[in-house]
Design a protein around this motif. Sequence first.
Motif, short mmCIF file in Angstrom:
data_model
loop_
_atom_site.label_atom_id
_atom_site.label_comp_id
_atom_site.label_asym_id
_atom_site.label_seq_id
_atom_site.Cartn_x
_atom_site.Cartn_y
_atom_site.Cartn_z
N LEU A 12 -0.15 3.29 0.47
CA LEU A 12 -0.03 2.91 -0.95
C LEU A 12 1.19 3.56 -1.60
CD1 LEU A 12 -3.82 3.08 -1.79
CD2 LEU A 12 -2.46 1.10 -1.13
N GLN A 13 1.63 4.69 -1.08
CA GLN A 13 2.82 5.34 -1.63
C GLN A 13 4.11 4.72 -1.09
OE1 GLN A 13 1.98 9.37 -0.42
NE2 GLN A 13 1.36 9.95 -2.48
N PHE A 20 -0.81 -5.29 -2.18
CA PHE A 20 -1.30 -5.86 -3.43
C PHE A 20 -2.76 -5.49 -3.67
CE2 PHE A 20 1.52 -8.94 -1.23
CZ PHE A 20 2.65 -8.72 -1.99
N LEU A 21 -3.09 -5.28 -4.93
CA LEU A 21 -4.46 -5.03 -5.37
C LEU A 21 -4.87 -6.08 -6.37
CD1 LEU A 21 -4.26 -1.19 -6.11
CD2 LEU A 21 -5.15 -2.27 -4.04
N PHE A 32 -7.71 -6.39 -1.79
CA PHE A 32 -6.41 -5.76 -1.54
C PHE A 32 -5.82 -6.26 -0.24
CE2 PHE A 32 -9.48 -3.17 0.64
CZ PHE A 32 -8.86 -2.86 1.84
N LEU A 33 -4.51 -6.12 -0.11
CA LEU A 33 -3.79 -6.40 1.13
C LEU A 33 -2.73 -5.32 1.27
CD1 LEU A 33 -2.40 -9.72 2.51
CD2 LEU A 33 -0.89 -7.74 2.28
N VAL A 34 -2.72 -4.66 2.41
CA VAL A 34 -1.69 -3.67 2.73
C VAL A 34 -0.80 -4.28 3.78
CG1 VAL A 34 -1.23 -1.37 3.69
CG2 VAL A 34 -3.21 -1.72 2.18
N HIS A 48 -1.45 -5.00 7.63
CA HIS A 48 -2.20 -3.90 8.23
C HIS A 48 -3.69 -3.98 7.93
CE1 HIS A 48 -3.32 0.04 9.58
NE2 HIS A 48 -3.72 0.39 8.37
N PHE A 49 -4.04 -4.28 6.69
CA PHE A 49 -5.45 -4.25 6.31
C PHE A 49 -5.66 -5.10 5.08
CE2 PHE A 49 -9.29 -1.59 5.05
CZ PHE A 49 -10.08 -2.04 6.08
#
Length: 133
Positions: A12-13, A20-21, A32-34, A48-49
């Motif tokens: 997140l950093q 996105f959240l 969310f999508l990382v 990733h997730f």
Amino acid sequence: MQRQLLVPRLFLQHFADTSFLVERPDGSLHAFLVGLLSQTDPRAAYIHFVGVCPDGKRDGVGRALYERFFALAREAGRSQVRCITSPNNRDSLAYHSRMGFRLEPGDREEDGVPVQTDYDGPGLDRVSFVREL
């Protein structure tokens, strides 16, 4: 606890521009999508997730997050998006197929699905997907 380990603070950093959240009106997390742009392969972006609250499944928010990430990857000059899932996660396998991802070859098959043995470490087999943009 295992899911928390998949999304450490560093994502997140350091990947805030590609993650996105979606919040509910009360400010709680809905989805969310990382994602990230590969530092090694200039063609690739990687998801990733992803998570959607159970009460939000089938409302299109997951698809919207993926589409937003696809657009960002295209704008960054990427031509493919990659991701993985567990071989026993049938919902994820079906979802990614519906989203246009194709299964990549594995070193064995499980119920007709190509699996990469020990992909994430001993006993952590994964199924790998790629989607051309």
